[in-house]
Scaffold this motif. Structure first.
Motif, mmCIF file in Angstrom:
data_model
loop_
_atom_site.group_PDB
_atom_site.id
_atom_site.type_symbol
_atom_site.label_atom_id
_atom_site.label_comp_id
_atom_site.label_asym_id
_atom_site.label_seq_id
_atom_site.Cartn_x
_atom_site.Cartn_y
_atom_site.Cartn_z
ATOM 1 N N ARG A 1 11.527 -48.624 18.837
ATOM 2 C CA ARG A 1 10.261 -49.343 18.972
ATOM 3 C C ARG A 1 9.809 -49.988 17.655
ATOM 4 O O ARG A 1 9.272 -51.106 17.666
ATOM 5 N N PHE A 2 9.962 -49.306 16.525
ATOM 6 C CA PHE A 2 9.404 -49.800 15.277
ATOM 7 C C PHE A 2 10.368 -50.653 14.469
ATOM 8 O O PHE A 2 9.932 -51.536 13.719
ATOM 9 N N TRP B 1 5.168 -42.237 7.389
ATOM 10 C CA TRP B 1 5.853 -43.446 7.832
ATOM 11 C C TRP B 1 5.692 -43.666 9.336
ATOM 12 O O TRP B 1 5.534 -44.810 9.786
ATOM 13 N N MET B 2 5.704 -42.598 10.104
ATOM 14 C CA MET B 2 5.509 -42.735 11.554
ATOM 15 C C MET B 2 4.099 -43.224 11.870
ATOM 16 O O MET B 2 3.901 -44.056 12.763
ATOM 17 N N GLY B 3 3.116 -42.720 11.133
ATOM 18 C CA GLY B 3 1.757 -43.210 11.337
ATOM 19 C C GLY B 3 1.628 -44.682 10.991
ATOM 20 O O GLY B 3 0.968 -45.446 11.716
ATOM 21 N N TYR C 1 2.826 -51.316 15.052
ATOM 22 C CA TYR C 1 3.180 -51.597 16.444
ATOM 23 C C TYR C 1 1.952 -51.996 17.245
ATOM 24 O O TYR C 1 1.977 -52.976 18.014
ATOM 25 N N TRP C 2 0.845 -51.253 17.103
ATOM 26 C CA TRP C 2 -0.366 -51.573 17.836
ATOM 27 C C TRP C 2 -0.929 -52.939 17.420
ATOM 28 O O TRP C 2 -1.412 -53.706 18.269
ATOM 29 N N SER C 3 -0.867 -53.243 16.132
ATOM 30 C CA SER C 3 -1.419 -54.519 15.666
ATOM 31 C C SER C 3 -0.634 -55.713 16.202
ATOM 32 O O SER C 3 -1.189 -56.801 16.359
ATOM 33 N N LEU C 4 0.663 -55.517 16.492
ATOM 34 C CA LEU C 4 1.496 -56.624 16.958
ATOM 35 C C LEU C 4 1.588 -56.712 18.473
ATOM 36 O O LEU C 4 1.765 -57.814 19.018
ATOM 37 N N ILE D 1 -5.309 -49.520 23.911
ATOM 38 C CA ILE D 1 -4.213 -48.899 23.163
ATOM 39 C C ILE D 1 -3.383 -48.008 24.076
ATOM 40 O O ILE D 1 -2.147 -48.037 24.073
ATOM 41 N N ILE D 2 -4.083 -47.191 24.896
ATOM 42 C CA ILE D 2 -3.380 -46.266 25.789
ATOM 43 C C ILE D 2 -2.586 -47.018 26.844
ATOM 44 O O ILE D 2 -1.425 -46.695 27.123
ATOM 45 N N SER D 3 -3.194 -48.036 27.441
ATOM 46 C CA SER D 3 -2.500 -48.805 28.489
ATOM 47 C C SER D 3 -1.390 -49.677 27.916
ATOM 48 O O SER D 3 -0.430 -49.994 28.611
ATOM 49 N N CYS D 4 -1.503 -50.060 26.651
ATOM 50 C CA CYS D 4 -0.483 -50.900 26.019
ATOM 51 C C CYS D 4 0.857 -50.173 25.950
ATOM 52 O O CYS D 4 1.895 -50.733 26.309
#
Length: 632
Positions: free
Chosen positions: A377-378, A495-497, A503-506, A524-527
């Motif tokens: 994902r990242f 680093w995970m944080g 990821y959320w910002s993009l 955020i949750i539904s994303c």
């Protein structure tokens, strides 16, 4: 388990019809009630010289002088012609009175004048060694044995000294008698061994576990009822002793003279806890349960199996949360069903010994999915080497130092049985068989800063704490690896944080400033529910990692203490007996503490102190601060 003090503290027993302590455990009486010291006028005294100022002992008879340890008066009467072997009107000799009150010098004097060491006397027709054993006077027991006392003699109740020591829970005496060669399975006149007595009369895990540690037979039978220690534990309702016997491999199918098994007796007594323990043990050892037999054969792979189960649970939880269905009711039902299945598997297939590995399995499974999430994902959002190389180094360092912490071990202290016996005899004869010096579970002399871990059931050199997340103790050999592991794990969660925020910002089209807190959280949750789930794991692990890392750095480098020592000093501070956390002989200053901890020389600029904490028994190294500081 704590032992009572076995030093030369005087305990006076007055000459009345209950001058010997009588066995009353079956009625549940306490030790103080058993002794029945009704004459309070003659109380214990610490120094007979203090008593001399209050009363002229020149007119005392020899019995009273012996009780109070007035050796000058006793010598005067003996030299005047008093027969040292002559008993009093209750058939109690002078040696009996000296032994029960722990009058070491008087015993030596009486023996030199011809006292019979194994003279029988008193209501229970017992020897001075019996009397000293009942009172728990280890130094007196040692002295009498040196002068030829026979510990195998029985009193009127049929008890040897070993049985009396177990009955009154004087474990130092038990250890000393066994180390001197007395058979741990010696029966009394009823055919009961000391282990049977412990299981039937003393509620709790001790001294049953202690006797098992001394290799007492868990399947011996008595002469009268043909009961094993397990039968006696069932009859007395002693759940703790029963658990200890089952752990030691006691036979659950043994039959007594009445044809009863321990389970049959428990069902008659209708004790649900004991019935459950025996049923579990019977099923676990049953030949007909193929699945349990297979699982037991794979016991050595329990960590791998728990890891795979934790990996599956984390994935199933994230998968349910990530389902496209908008029905939270359906997801809730699936979550509850998953939780019930997990509980069923844990209760049915995981033994009590395996429970301690569950946090370890959860941590390793969480790291596994963090790494998978990073690369799947990242990684597409942060392909630059500035992000990937530090993360790769962090996860590599985390795995390496976790492996080193696990494999190096904390420094467990184990010695051969012959050395254990020599240690017991040496410490006992030096009057040092004390819980601060001797471990009653491992039967070893404890080095400085060591402590017995109740989870591992072993003593650990320079004991810090038992870490649930490592499923191992942290001690002299692996603490520096543990600190390094915490540091790299801390960088991994950081680093995970950071990756989660990127990821959320993009990928999420909302923001806190634009939509407010509630809409921001729901978007955020539904994303990506899976990212939220991984982020919750990151937050959880970062909380305890940060606390442990800061705590270790502060204690190790600033205070020069272990966690166990600091907790001990904090407890003492509440009682007003603390000498200060920083004032201790192990604190050499931040720089030297750092050098000693990592054993770094820095190309000869630093000189670390090398101390083998597995063999360091005295403070014979440099102590720049607070000489004489002790941790109790």
């Amino acid at each position: 388990m704590e032992w009572p003090d076995s030093g030369p503290e005087c305990q006076l027993n007055c000459p009345h019809e209950h001058h010997e302590p009588h066995k009353q455990e079956s009625q549940g009486n306490s030790r103080e009630e058993q002794y029945n010291n009704s004459d309070q006028a003659t109380s214990p005294v610490e120094h007979h010289s203090d008593l001399a100022f209050m009363e002229d002992y020149s007119n005392w008879d020899i019995i009273k002088a012996t009780q109070y340890g007035i050796i000058e008066r006793c010598k005067e009467l003996i030299e005047a012609g008093y027969d040292v072997r002559r008993p009093d009107k209750e058939n109690v000799s002078l040696l009996h009175w000296a032994a029960i009150n722990n009058r070491i010098e008087l015993v030596k004097y009486y023996v030199s004048k011809g006292s019979i060491v194994d003279q029988l006397g008193g209501d229970l027709n017992s020897t001075p060694l019996h009397w000293a054993t009942r009172q728990g006077h280890l130094s007196m027991v040692v002295l009498l044995l040196k002068h030829g006392a026979d510990p195998t003699l029985v009193d009127r109740e049929g008890f040897t000294c070993l049985h009396l020591a177990v009955q009154f829970q004087h474990m130092p005496i038990v250890a000393y008698l066994v180390a001197k060669g007395q058979d741990i399975d010696t029966p009394d006149m009823n055919g009961q061994t000391a282990l049977m007595m412990a299981a039937s009369r003393i509620i709790g895990p001790e001294p049953t576990r202690f006797l098992i540690k001394l290799h007492a037979s868990v399947n011996a039978v008595d002469k009268v009822h043909r009961n094993t220690p397990l039968h006696w534990a069932v009859l007395s309702g002693n759940v703790a002793a029963l658990s200890a016997l089952l752990d030691a491999g006691a036979n659950v199918e043994s039959i007594n003279a009445m044809g009863e098994t321990p389970l049959g007796m428990a069902q008659q007594n209708q004790n649900p806890w004991i019935i459950r323990c025996l049923l579990d043990a019977t099923i676990d050892r049953s030949r007909g349960h193929f699945l349990l037999k297979v699982l037991k054969s794979f016991e050595k792979y329990k960590i791998i199996l728990l890891f795979l189960m934790a990996v599956a649970v984390i994935w199933v939880t994230g998968y349910i949360a990530d389902m496209e269905s908008d029905s939270w009711l359906l997801k809730g039902i699936l979550f509850v069903s998953t939780w019930l299945v997990i509980q069923l598997m844990i209760r049915r297939f995981i033994s009590m010994q395996t429970y301690s590995y569950i946090p370890l399995a959860f941590l390793t499974a969480s790291l596994f999915w963090m790494v998978i999430t990073w690369f799947i994902r990242f990684l597409p959002d942060m392909p630059e080497s500035d992000f990937q190389i530090p993360f790769a180094l962090s996860i590599t360092g985390c795995i390496y130092y976790f492996y080193k912490t696990w494999t190096a071990g904390p420094g467990y202290l184990q010695v051969p049985e012959q050395e254990q016996n020599r240690t017991i005899v040496t410490l006992a004869e030096a009057d040092c068989l004390d819980p601060r010096v001797f471990c009653t579970r491992c039967l070893i002399r404890k080095p400085l800063r060591s402590k017995h871990c109740l989870v591992c059931d072993l003593c650990v050199a320079k004991y810090d704490h038992h870490c649930l997340w490592i499923a191992s103790c942290i001690g002299a050999w692996n603490q520096r690896y543990f600190v390094a592991f915490l540091f790299f794990l801390f960088t991994v969660v950081i680093w995970m944080g950071y990756g989660t925020i990127v990821y959320w910002s993009l990928h999420c089209t909302t923001s806190y400033e634009k939509d407010g807190l509630w809409l921001f959280l729901t978007q955020i949750i539904s994303c990506s529910p899976w990212i939220v789930w991984i982020f919750l794991l990151v937050v959880f692990h970062s909380s305890w990692v940060t606390f442990l890392l800061l705590n270790q750095l502060y204690q190790t480098f600033y205070l020069g203490l272990t966690t166990s020592e600091r907790v001990s000093l904090i407890k003492r501070a509440h009682t007003g007996r603390s000498l200060g956390l920083k004032q201790n002989p192990f604190n050499h200053g931040c720089r030297q503490n750092l050098v000693d901890f990592f054993q770094c020389r820095c190309f000869g600029m630093c000189t670390p102190n090398r101390i083998d904490w597995t063999r360091q028994y005295s403070m014979d190294f440099e102590q720049p601060r607070a000489n004489g500081f002790q941790f109790v």
